[in-house]
Design a protein around this motif. Structure first.
Motif, PDB file in Angstrom:
ATOM      1  N   THR A   1       0.826  -1.212   0.000  1.00 35.76           N
ATOM      2  CA  THR A   1       0.000   0.000   0.000  1.00 35.76           C
ATOM      3  C   THR A   1       0.863   1.267   0.000  1.00 35.76           C
ATOM      4  N   HIS A   2       2.172   1.089  -0.292  1.00 34.29           N
ATOM      5  CA  HIS A   2       3.090   2.206  -0.535  1.00 34.29           C
ATOM      6  C   HIS A   2       3.384   3.042   0.710  1.00 34.29           C
ATOM      7  N   PHE A   3       3.669   2.358   1.818  1.00 34.11           N
ATOM      8  CA  PHE A   3       4.083   3.046   3.046  1.00 34.11           C
ATOM      9  C   PHE A   3       5.512   2.656   3.379  1.00 34.11           C
ATOM     10  N   GLU A   4       6.390   3.672   3.479  1.00 34.46           N
ATOM     11  CA  GLU A   4       7.790   3.398   3.794  1.00 34.46           C
ATOM     12  C   GLU A   4       7.991   3.164   5.292  1.00 34.46           C
ATOM     13  N   GLU A   5       7.049   3.667   6.101  1.00 39.13           N
ATOM     14  CA  GLU A   5       7.055   3.403   7.547  1.00 39.13           C
ATOM     15  C   GLU A   5       5.645   3.004   7.950  1.00 39.13           C
ATOM     16  N   GLY A   6       5.517   2.451   9.140  1.00 36.69           N
ATOM     17  CA  GLY A   6       4.189   2.051   9.602  1.00 36.69           C
ATOM     18  C   GLY A   6       3.823   2.677  10.940  1.00 36.69           C
ATOM     19  N   ARG A   7       2.535   2.802  11.178  1.00 33.41           N
ATOM     20  CA  ARG A   7       2.001   3.201  12.478  1.00 33.41           C
ATOM     21  C   ARG A   7       0.792   2.305  12.760  1.00 33.41           C
ATOM     22  N   PRO A   8       0.893   1.380  13.705  1.00 38.62           N
ATOM     23  CA  PRO A   8      -0.280   0.552  14.014  1.00 38.62           C
ATOM     24  C   PRO A   8      -1.445   1.440  14.457  1.00 38.62           C
ATOM     25  N   LEU A   9      -2.611   1.205  13.877  1.00 35.55           N
ATOM     26  CA  LEU A   9      -3.774   2.055  14.158  1.00 35.55           C
ATOM     27  C   LEU A   9      -5.016   1.208  14.385  1.00 35.55           C
TER      28      LEU A   9
ATOM     29  N   GLY B   1      -5.704   6.977   3.915  1.00 39.13           N
ATOM     30  CA  GLY B   1      -5.314   8.369   4.178  1.00 39.13           C
ATOM     31  C   GLY B   1      -5.084   8.626   5.664  1.00 39.13           C
ATOM     32  N   ILE B   2      -5.814   7.906   6.522  1.00 37.30           N
ATOM     33  CA  ILE B   2      -5.623   8.042   7.973  1.00 37.30           C
ATOM     34  C   ILE B   2      -4.240   7.515   8.354  1.00 37.30           C
ATOM     35  N   GLU B   3      -3.887   6.368   7.777  1.00 42.79           N
ATOM     36  CA  GLU B   3      -2.558   5.795   8.024  1.00 42.79           C
ATOM     37  C   GLU B   3      -1.468   6.734   7.519  1.00 42.79           C
ATOM     38  N   ARG B   4      -1.694   7.337   6.353  1.00 50.79           N
ATOM     39  CA  ARG B   4      -0.713   8.290   5.804  1.00 50.79           C
ATOM     40  C   ARG B   4      -0.525   9.472   6.746  1.00 50.79           C
ATOM     41  N   ALA B   5      -1.627   9.998   7.275  1.00 47.38           N
ATOM     42  CA  ALA B   5      -1.533  11.130   8.211  1.00 47.38           C
ATOM     43  C   ALA B   5      -0.763  10.728   9.467  1.00 47.38           C
ATOM     44  N   ALA B   6      -0.985   9.494   9.934  1.00 45.77           N
ATOM     45  CA  ALA B   6      -0.279   9.021  11.128  1.00 45.77           C
ATOM     46  C   ALA B   6       1.224   8.904  10.871  1.00 45.77           C
ATOM     47  N   VAL B   7       1.579   8.368   9.707  1.00 39.97           N
ATOM     48  CA  VAL B   7       3.005   8.230   9.360  1.00 39.97           C
ATOM     49  C   VAL B   7       3.663   9.602   9.254  1.00 39.97           C
ATOM     50  N   ASP B   8       2.949  10.550   8.636  1.00 38.26           N
ATOM     51  CA  ASP B   8       3.521  11.876   8.401  1.00 38.26           C
ATOM     52  C   ASP B   8       3.590  12.737   9.664  1.00 38.26           C
ATOM     53  N   ASN B   9       2.692  12.476  10.619  1.00 34.21           N
ATOM     54  CA  ASN B   9       2.575  13.384  11.770  1.00 34.21           C
ATOM     55  C   ASN B   9       2.943  12.781  13.115  1.00 34.21           C
ATOM     56  N   LEU B  10       3.046  11.463  13.197  1.00 35.17           N
ATOM     57  CA  LEU B  10       3.439  10.825  14.455  1.00 35.17           C
ATOM     58  C   LEU B  10       4.841  10.258  14.317  1.00 35.17           C
ATOM     59  N   LYS B  11       5.814  10.965  14.828  1.00 35.87           N
ATOM     60  CA  LYS B  11       7.212  10.525  14.694  1.00 35.87           C
ATOM     61  C   LYS B  11       7.685   9.869  15.982  1.00 35.87           C
TER      62      LYS B  11
END
Length: 532
Positions: A376-384, A522-532
Motif C-alpha cells: 500500500t506504498h508506506f515506507e514506515e508504519g504506524r499501528p492504528l 489516508g488516515i494511516e498516511r496522516a499518522a506516518v507523516d505526523n506521528l514521529k
C-alpha cells in the motif's frame, strides 16, 4: 515406535532442518517417515539500528547454537541417546535482504533485512530496466540502492548473499543458494534454472560507469535446485553449529532455501494450481502458475518453487505482530486482575470470539502496520485502530477486524491474481500460528480469497519442517522422482487435512471491510507523516 526412532537417530537416518524466522529460530529433526521427532526453538528479535532493521552476527550464531542445543537436548530426554550425526541438514531463512562481504570474509555493513523499505529508487529503476517486478526487499534492489547512494563499501564487495546463504557458506564453505531463495535475489531464467543472463548483462551495463572491480556474476552465489547436493558440514562448521563437539563433520547439506520455498514444501504446494499462505510476522500468499502473467504488477513478486517453477507471490510486510500485541494487552489485564491465564487458552478464546462478530467487522478499522507496507506504498508504519461513532464496537468485532487486517494488504495482491489475471486455484493451504485455532483464521482467509482453504495437522510445523523435507528428498529420492511426487507419496499420503469452503456471508463481509480499508489509507498516511 520409540525403539525404531532411537535406532534411526543412532544410525544417522534422521534429517535436521533449521529455519531462521523473523521472531524464532526453529530446529526440527525428522525420522525415517519424515515426521518430526524432536525440536528446539530460540526466540529473537530484529533491532532498529541507525534507522535500519537488522540482526547482529552474534545473535545469528547464538540463536543457531541455542536452537540446535535445545533440539539435541530434546533427543537426549526423549530417546536417551546423544545426537552425533544425521543423514542430511537443511538451512532456511527469511528471504531477501543484504549481506555483503569483502575478500577477507568480513561483513561490510550490518545485515539489512527484508523489512527495510529503503530501496524505492533502485526498485523502480530496475523494474523499468528489466520489465520485471523488482520489489524493494530483493537483494539486487539493496545492492543497486547502495550503488546509487555511493556507499563506500560497494567497491570492496567480494560476495553478496542472504541469511540462509551466509549460514550455508560458513558451515560448508560453499557459496550456494537454492533456486527459490535465489529467485528473491535476482530474476531466474525458468529454462536454465539460473540467474537471467540478459538481465545480468543489463545490470552490468547499468553500473559500468561506476568502474567497480566486479561484475554481478562474480559476487552472487551459485544456484542449485532441490535434490542437488550443496556441500558437506566441515569440521569448522560442525563446531559452529554444535560447540560441544558432539556433532560429526561430513554431513551433506541440501540447497539453502527461503521461507517462501519451505512454506510451499511444508504445505505440499509445489504443483501447479496449488497455493499456500504463510502467516506470521509477515504474510505471503504463493500461487504456482500455469503460465506467465500478462503484465508487470508492482504488487506481485515472481519467484520460484525449490525446483524452479514460476510462483506468483503477494507479500505483505505486516501480519500478526499488532494482533499479538493486543493479545499481550489482554494478558496483562488478566494478570492485573489476579487471573493467571494460559497464553494458548487466551489466543484460542479471543480468536473464537471473532466468529461471533458482524460479517464486516461492525464498521471497525485497523492497520497492523508495525513497519512499512510496500503493498500500500508506506515506507514506515504506524499501528492504528479506528472507529466511527456508528461502529459496532465490541470484543467480537474488535478481534474479527484485527484478524481481517492481518490479511488485508495481502488481499490486494491476491485480487490482482484471481480477479484480473483469472488465475485458477483449486485450494489454498494455510500454515503459521494464525491457523492453530481451529476454524478461525482458516474461515476468515477462505472468505478473504473466496477459495477453499485447507489446514494440515502439521500447520504449526512450518518452514523448519519444510527444509528438513528438502534434505530428506535429497538423500532419499528415487531416480527421476520429482519433488511433488516425493511429497505426495512419502510425506502427505496419510496426512489429515481439514478444508473449509468460503461462506458467502464472510466473502461479502470481507469485501465490505476492504472497501473501508482502502478508503482509510489516508488516515494511516496522516499518522506516518505526523506521528514521529
Amino acid at each position: 515406535m520409540s525403539l525404531d526412532v532411537k535406532n534411526a537417530i543412532q544410525s544417522g537416518k534422521t534429517v535436521l532442518g533449521i529455519e531462521f524466522g523473523s521472531t524464532r529460530i526453529k530446529a526440527v529433526l525428522i525420522g525415517e517417515d519424515n515426521t518430526p521427532i524432536a525440536s528446539g526453538n530460540h526466540d529473537w528479535e530484529n533491532s532498529l539500528v541507525n534507522n535500519l532493521w537488522t540482526y547482529s552476527v552474534e545473535d545469528i550464531w547464538k540463536g543457531l547454537q541455542d536452537s540446535y542445543k535445545k533440539m539435541a537436548t530434546d533427543v537426549k530426554q526423549q530417546y536417551g541417546v546423544t545426537l552425533h550425526t544425521v543423514g542430511a541438514i537443511g538451512f532456511s531463512a527469511m528471504m531477501h535482504g543484504y549481506m555483503a562481504f569483502d575478500k577477507d570474509e568480513e561483513l561490510l555493513v550490518p545485515f539489512r533485512t527484508w523489512r527495510n523499505n529503503i530501496t524505492e529508487q533502485a526498485s523502480t529503476e530496475l523494474t523499468k530496466l528489466f520489465n520485471y517486478n523488482i520489489p524493494q526487499r530483493w537483494s539486487i534492489a539493496h545492492l543497486y540502492q547502495a550503488i546509487l547512494n555511493q556507499e563506500e563499501h560497494i567497491k570492496d564487495i567480494s560476495f553478496q548473499t542472504t541469511l540462509a546463504g551466509y549460514i550455508q557458506w560458513k558451515l560448508t564453505g560453499e557459496k550456494v543458494l537454492g533456486v527459490g531463495e535465489a529467485s528473491g535475489v535476482f530474476p531466474i531464467d525458468l529454462n536454465t534454472k539460473n540467474y537471467n543472463q540478459t538481465m545480468t548483462d543489463q545490470f552490468n551495463e547499468l553500473i559500468a560507469s561506476k568502474n567497480l572491480p566486479w561484475k554481478l556474476e562474480d559476487i552472487l552465489p551459485e544456484v542449485k535446485v532441490a535434490g542437488e547436493n550443496a556441500g558437506v558440514l566441515t569440521e569448522e562448521g560442525a563446531k559452529l553449529l554444535d560447540p560441544t563437539g558432539e556433532l560429526a563433520a561430513g554431513i551433506p547439506l541440501c540447497p539453502p532455501e527461503g521461507d517462501a520455498g519451505t512454506g510451499m514444501v511444508a504445505t505440499n504446494s509445489v504443483a501447479k494450481r496449488t497455493g499456500n499462505v504463510s502467516a506470521g510476522t509477515s504474510a505471503f500468499a504463493m500461487v504456482v502458475l500455469e503460465k506467465d502473467l500478462s503484465k508487470v504488477y508492482p504488487e506481485i513478486d515472481l519467484v520460484t518453487t525449490p525446483t524452479g517453477n514460476l510462483v506468483a507471490m503477494a507479500h505483505s510486510n505486516n501480519c500478526s505482530s499488532d494482533l499479538n500485541a493486543w493479545i499481550g494487552l489482554f494478558e496483562e489485564f488478566s494478570k492485573t486482575m489476579g487471573m493467571e491465564v494460559d497464553r494458548n487458552k487466551l489466543y484460542e478464546t479471543l480468536f473464537k470470539q471473532a466468529l461471533q462478530g458482524d460479517p464486516d467487522g461492525g464498521g471497525l478499522l485497523s492497520y497492523g502496520y508495525l513497519s512499512g507496507e510496500h503493498m500500500t506504498h508506506f515506507e514506515e508504519g504506524r499501528p492504528l485502530f479506528v472507529r466511527s461513532s456508528e461502529s459496532n464496537f465490541n470484543l467480537a468485532n474488535f478481534m474479527r477486524v484485527h484478524l481481517f487486517t492481518a490479511f488485508g494488504a495481502m488481499k490486494i495482491g491476491m485480487d490482482i491474481l484471481i480477479k484480473e489475471e483469472k488465475v485458477k486455484l483449486d485450494e489454498i493451504l494455510g500454515h503459521g500460528g494464525i491457523f492453530k485455532t481451529e476454524g478461525v483464521g482458516q474461515g476468515i482467509l477462505a472468505g478473504a480469497f473466496n477459495v477453499p482453504v485447507s489446514v494440515m495437522e502439521t500447520a504449526g510445523e512450518g518452514g523448519a519442517w519444510g527444509i528438513a523435507l528438502l534434505g530428506s528428498y535429497m538423500i532419499n529420492k528415487k531416480d527421476n522422482e520429482t519433488l511433488d511426487e516425493f511429497l505426495n507419496e512419502k510425506v502427505f499420503a496419510d496426512q489429515a487435512v481439514k478444508t473449509m469452503s468460503p461462506d458467502p456471508k464472510d466473502v461479502e463481509g470481507f469485501e465490505q471491510f476492504m472497501e473501508r480499508y482502502k478508503k482509510g489509507l489516508g488516515i494511516e498516511r496522516a499518522a506516518v507523516d505526523n506521528l514521529k
